[in-house]
Design an enzyme around this catalytic site. Sequence first.
Site, PDB file in Angstrom:
ATOM      1  N   GLY A   1      53.911  13.779  89.773  1.00  0.00           N
ATOM      2  CA  GLY A   1      53.179  14.721  88.933  1.00  0.00           C
ATOM      3  C   GLY A   1      51.821  15.064  89.529  1.00  0.00           C
TER       4      GLY A   1
ATOM      5  N   ASP B   1      40.728  13.588  92.248  1.00  0.00           N
ATOM      6  CA  ASP B   1      41.605  12.416  92.313  1.00  0.00           C
ATOM      7  C   ASP B   1      41.843  11.990  93.763  1.00  0.00           C
ATOM      8  OD1 ASP B   1      42.022  12.023  89.590  1.00  0.00           O
ATOM      9  OD2 ASP B   1      43.764  13.343  89.522  1.00  0.00           O
TER      10      ASP B   1
ATOM     11  N   TYR C   1      44.236   2.940  84.591  1.00  0.00           N
ATOM     12  CA  TYR C   1      43.095   2.020  84.468  1.00  0.00           C
ATOM     13  C   TYR C   1      42.810   1.595  83.031  1.00  0.00           C
ATOM     14  CZ  TYR C   1      39.763   5.445  82.579  1.00  0.00           C
ATOM     15  OH  TYR C   1      39.113   6.342  81.764  1.00  0.00           O
TER      16      TYR C   1
ATOM     17  N   VAL D   1      47.359   3.421  89.571  1.00  0.00           N
ATOM     18  CA  VAL D   1      46.499   4.544  89.202  1.00  0.00           C
ATOM     19  C   VAL D   1      45.990   4.385  87.767  1.00  0.00           C
ATOM     20  CG1 VAL D   1      46.466   7.030  88.779  1.00  0.00           C
ATOM     21  CG2 VAL D   1      47.480   6.139  90.872  1.00  0.00           C
TER      22      VAL D   1
ATOM     23  N   SER E   1      39.927   6.552  76.872  1.00  0.00           N
ATOM     24  CA  SER E   1      39.263   6.980  78.106  1.00  0.00           C
ATOM     25  C   SER E   1      37.808   6.521  78.160  1.00  0.00           C
ATOM     26  CB  SER E   1      39.309   8.500  78.229  1.00  0.00           C
ATOM     27  OG  SER E   1      38.536   8.936  79.328  1.00  0.00           O
TER      28      SER E   1
ATOM     29  N   GLY F   1      56.173   8.503  91.183  1.00  0.00           N
ATOM     30  CA  GLY F   1      55.492   9.560  90.442  1.00  0.00           C
ATOM     31  C   GLY F   1      55.128  10.736  91.325  1.00  0.00           C
TER      32      GLY F   1
ATOM     33  N   THR G   1      43.667  15.724  82.464  1.00  0.00           N
ATOM     34  CA  THR G   1      44.524  14.591  82.830  1.00  0.00           C
ATOM     35  C   THR G   1      45.934  14.818  82.307  1.00  0.00           C
ATOM     36  OG1 THR G   1      44.620  12.171  82.890  1.00  0.00           O
ATOM     37  CG2 THR G   1      43.947  13.157  80.794  1.00  0.00           C
TER      38      THR G   1
ATOM     39  N   LYS H   1      47.674  18.503  84.422  1.00  0.00           N
ATOM     40  CA  LYS H   1      47.040  18.768  85.720  1.00  0.00           C
ATOM     41  C   LYS H   1      47.691  19.922  86.476  1.00  0.00           C
ATOM     42  CE  LYS H   1      45.183  14.126  86.380  1.00  0.00           C
ATOM     43  NZ  LYS H   1      45.102  12.947  87.279  1.00  0.00           N
TER      44      LYS H   1
END
Length: 295
Positions: free
Chosen positions: A136, A110, A233, A231, A18, A134, A70, A74
Amino acid sequence: MLKDSYLVGLIGSGIGPSLSPALHEREAARQGLRCLYRLLDLDTIGVPPEAVGELLRAARLLGFDGLNITHPCKRLVVAHLDALDPRAEALGAVNTVVFDGGRAVGHNTDVTGFATAFARGLPDAPLERVVQLGAGGAGAAVAHATLTLGAGRVTVVDALPERADGLAASLNRSFGPGRAAAAAPDRLPELLAAADGGGGLVHATPTGMAAHPGLPLPAGLLHPGLWVAEVVYRPLETELLRAARAAGCATLDGGGMAAFQAADAFRLFTGREPDSARMLADLTELTGGAVGAPQ
């Protein structure tokens, strides 16, 4: 009350790569603040996602000012909070927690992060028919963002049918009947074919992350009539983006969303206005790529 020193962190699984610590600490230093940003990696600590409540309580006792949340916590964290801001409540997902006067308050940056990145990186992308992989916590946020940007219809695809159904129902309550639908993965070929020239694919699963490499769908389903927004990265160039560019798709990496959601979280943590452009430049430097630009 504004302070000049902050202790914040990130709870999640496989979060070693991260860049959140660097983004927050750099912006704080530019504003004359001290910020210590710590990673609370479930894999390193050796606890399951369901332990997020215990980690939250421990962080509060240790004097943390807030936490980012994360994958895969979440949604799980919601039950352990004292209050939710309206956006997080509508989503049922939280990516930022602020400890405020003895309360743990959940927010979701987000949504704004993805919306800003998409509007900047794919400003002319058609949005009549959007397919999203997705459902979630991140998926809930980006689906809300996509509809807020003016998408005609978002079809949510998830390996867990009940999760896709739940998100689609929530979206229809928020945006009106018929704006969202749920579908099983075996319908991806027809859905992506139908989006030809009028929409694209949003990828919002962990597949492609450093800890979860691979493609979330067969590369043969991609075609030049689609745009593809990612999404993930880390890495900035996922296998999905490489396959999409090879197929002739316009693409958007996940870096812009990461930078802009971090800027919004920084504002919540510190009460100061972040320089989001500078934070995006930081991410570009840290990843060594042209972040958030259409390709």
